[in-house]
Design a protein around this motif. Sequence first.
Motif, PDB file in Angstrom:
ATOM      1  N   ASP A 270      -5.551   1.387   6.746  1.00 25.34           N
ATOM      2  CA  ASP A 270      -4.921   2.317   7.703  1.00 25.34           C
ATOM      3  C   ASP A 270      -3.689   2.971   7.094  1.00 25.34           C
ATOM      4  N   GLY A 271      -2.929   2.184   6.337  1.00 24.59           N
ATOM      5  CA  GLY A 271      -1.729   2.730   5.701  1.00 24.59           C
ATOM      6  C   GLY A 271      -2.069   3.791   4.671  1.00 24.59           C
ATOM      7  N   ALA A 272      -3.118   3.533   3.881  1.00 25.65           N
ATOM      8  CA  ALA A 272      -3.538   4.528   2.889  1.00 25.65           C
ATOM      9  C   ALA A 272      -4.023   5.790   3.590  1.00 25.65           C
TER      10      ALA A 272
ATOM     11  N   GLY B 262      -4.976  -7.790   0.888  1.00 25.85           N
ATOM     12  CA  GLY B 262      -4.101  -7.221  -0.135  1.00 25.85           C
ATOM     13  C   GLY B 262      -3.986  -5.733   0.083  1.00 25.85           C
ATOM     14  N   PRO B 263      -3.184  -5.087  -0.756  1.00 31.95           N
ATOM     15  CA  PRO B 263      -3.003  -3.639  -0.585  1.00 31.95           C
ATOM     16  C   PRO B 263      -4.257  -2.892  -1.026  1.00 31.95           C
ATOM     17  N   VAL B 264      -4.348  -1.632  -0.646  1.00 30.67           N
ATOM     18  CA  VAL B 264      -5.440  -0.794  -1.140  1.00 30.67           C
ATOM     19  C   VAL B 264      -4.844   0.362  -1.936  1.00 30.67           C
TER      20      VAL B 264
ATOM     21  N   THR C  54       0.837  -1.209   0.000  1.00 30.42           N
ATOM     22  CA  THR C  54       0.000   0.000   0.000  1.00 30.42           C
ATOM     23  C   THR C  54       0.867   1.252   0.000  1.00 30.42           C
ATOM     24  N   PHE C  55       1.909   1.228   0.797  1.00 29.15           N
ATOM     25  CA  PHE C  55       2.838   2.372   0.820  1.00 29.15           C
ATOM     26  C   PHE C  55       3.433   2.592  -0.581  1.00 29.15           C
TER      27      PHE C  55
END
Lengths: 513, 513
Positions: free
Chosen positions: A138-140, A169-171, A10-11
Amino acid sequence: MNGAESLVKTFLAGGLDVCFANPGTSEMHFVAALDSHPEMRCILSLFEGGVTGAADGYFRMSGKPAATLLHLAPGFGNGYANVHNARKGHSAMINVVGEHADYHLKFDAPLKGDIEGVTRSVSDWVKLSMDALAVAQDGAEAIRAATARNGQIATLVLPANTAWSEAEGPVDPLPPVALHRPRPDQIAAAAAALTEPGAALFIGGAAAFGPLARLAGKIARKTGCRLMADYFLPRIERGEGAVDIECLHYPVLENVEILKDVKHLVLLGAGQPVAFFAYPDRPSTPEPADCRMVDLCGPTMDIAWTLQTLIVATGAEQAEPALLSLDVPELPTGELTLAKVGQALAALLPEGAIIANEAVTAGADVIPPTRTARNHDLLYNPGGAIGAALPLAVGAAVACPDRKVIAPTGDGSAMYTLQSLWTMAREQLDMTVLIFANRGYQILRAELANVGVSHVGRNAERMFNVEGPELDWVALSQGHGVPARRVQDMESFADAFRAAMETPGPKLIEIVC
Amino acid sequence: MNGAESLVKTFLAGGLDVCFANPGTSEMHFVAALDSHPEMRCILSLFEGGVTGAADGYFRMSGKPAATLLHLAPGFGNGYANVHNARKGHSAMINVVGEHADYHLKFDAPLKGDIEGVTRSVSDWVKLSMDALAVAQDGAEAIRAATARNGQIATLVLPANTAWSEAEGPVDPLPPVALHRPRPDQIAAAAAALTEPGAALFIGGAAAFGPLARLAGKIARKTGCRLMADYFLPRIERGEGAVDIECLHYPVLENVEILKDVKHLVLLGAGQPVAFFAYPDRPSTPEPADCRMVDLCGPTMDIAWTLQTLIVATGAEQAEPALLSLDVPELPTGELTLAKVGQALAALLPEGAIIANEAVTAGADVIPPTRTARNHDLLYNPGGAIGAALPLAVGAAVACPDRKVIAPTGDGSAMYTLQSLWTMAREQLDMTVLIFANRGYQILRAELANVGVSHVGRNAERMFNVEGPELDWVALSQGHGVPARRVQDMESFADAFRAAMETPGPKLIEIVC
């Protein structure tokens, strides 16, 4: 994939690809996730103040946030001072702070602490990420929070089992938060104020360098107002071709004098000027009593839009900003003085240099001559917590590998985060540290007088001087793997500085003064 | 007199006569007050982690709190990790944290921060001292708070104008806070439990050294229970004549094995044992499922009274505690190994030494052989935030000028607070730092495997090793003014260590391992 992997992906999807780190056990799954994503550049510091200060410097010079990786409440504590500095300078930063697995928190394990208390006390946004399935979101949100309001401190607390449990998975990146803008009547009022006698446009943030500074310069030229800025700016462009900005000084009484004729102070990207400290019988703010403060656009608002709109409101589209011309002194020789070091710096400073300045007392003599040197950026410490210069310079050098980075600093200041020397050596950053070795906290001698105390006895003297023994900065630097020289006259300073500018890689020059 | 003077006089009246300091401008009147009271010993550290860690070590070895002097929220932040460690070890500490003058706080000055938030997150008691007339009383209350419950973190926030405004005078010390004691039925139940098969008395705090340890040893001898303690004790007496206490290890699975036959664990001066970290598929606590935890006397209760009462309840008045006998190995020679370094330490350790240990991985081999050396005290880090050993050793050496202090530490750990080397040199403390230069965070390699990750790639490797460049600890030490030697075989280690024990003053030995 596990939570840590979903967070790293996500980062990366959000453009976050530099991580300054000092990890511990609770971050091992995050480290493993970083390990499988070599497109994330991981830079180790041996002390957390070096981590957070580097993220600050990276943002100031790239305009992009970096991630930090810190170990529990004490690790965040070690990074606290430079998070404070970054926050005061409105830098964006995303701290990932490892925490015990949530089910372990009911026990009093050695490293358990009030992680929420310490992080909230210096962050704009804190999230305890309690679920591996939600950590990517949360990371996004952390990225969005960090980049909101021109730059904020976003801290994501990552329990170990959130990192290691199964995730989806990532967002995708979230849309950015819109910046607040002044109302049309505020623009009109500011435009009118700027044409009054005794008007000054007081700028900060992104208005102090690059294209936005040129817009501010147009407005000043058209309206005839003074173009001013604070002393401790996160970044200001100076030297040949830079917009001519009149900066305040450190001592509040000097600023009282500088501002004595100002009747309308229009704030754009800046808060109101304030004394660094309070002193008995001195004012907390430097402006005259009859000065009207026009709070047009605070440092967290839309500075670019405000400048562009004010250009139109003042009819300054075609105005030519006043720019600084190149004016470098002869290279001084002979006995070493601070003023001569400043002249030598001005003479030898290469085009495009970045100066991360924390020479708190020496800087008063060293920095002014560089104002009309070749074009460069100057980074001050808007948070005032010393120990910023070396980490800031590391971050600036990572952001701008093609520019020379110079870090002038007092010996007292440099000691707080001297471990950054090692990171310079490991990453072979193209930077030169200038240690002004005055053997003490010179600023405190002046400040003791400022608060009205004239006599200095043994206890005070031993808290002001760094003698008995003197620090040997050449040894300290070489111990960290950075080549170093000590100079005591102007010829050897010029030799050492010229050599540093002509060859890449880290160096340190100890200037005995 | 002003508020600062009334506070210093109150501190001195309360027996507080050592101040570890790293002051700034907002503390200048307090510095001036210290200056006019030379009976207060002021010791400068060039980084705040050195200040707070030294106060911790001073308390552990003297039983008396020291004051710290710190500069605003960021200065406290720099000291945070070692305040955390002190709190976990139940050390008494009185932090004086300078703050802006109260009327200056409505402005956003560079160093303004959430000083209450950051201090509360790691203090047991916080007071914002807003009135010069009341600051002496606040100081007396700070001493009472710090010395309550066997030792707490008391933080007094001192606005500059509280320090400089007119005050009346010092106040007398307040009566101490009484310690909580177990009820008679709890004493009786514990006494009965200790005679059961599988009983263990699990001690901590002041029960781990000196006369109270002897009382615990009597109870163990009389009841036949095991006498045990945690791994990360703030202070334990070891060596010839010390009570034989069986300590837990660092890895939780080893502690599961050690405790597998324990059916009754009586806590006296200690909390329940807990794993340092949580790991997937490993327990958070090491005791067997059928073990009964008897929480007799927590670490903040009256440990001495409880032991004396339990002696009577168990009829152990005349029992002889099992003591350790002197058993020192031959001085090993040849190739340097960690086990041999431990043997050499054991052979050469002088009577009455103090070992402040933070050799996180090397210590597993180095420390055990010293258990039957000459009588000494061993200080661990009960808070687990690395960067404790050097500051702790400074504080211990200030508290015990007639004892040799030895600080074994990993190179990674030592880097967090290496500035303490300078304080050792300035104060000419009688201490020897042993750097185990394994060129990395060895503990993290093991922890990565513990959390189930087997492959180490570039990003992880570069966060675990401290190579490229290697740190040169001889240069780092000499740069701080501390003489140093690097050793690579046993003969040179023994030479260097013997010389250090035979001559006073600070030294550093870099052990390449």
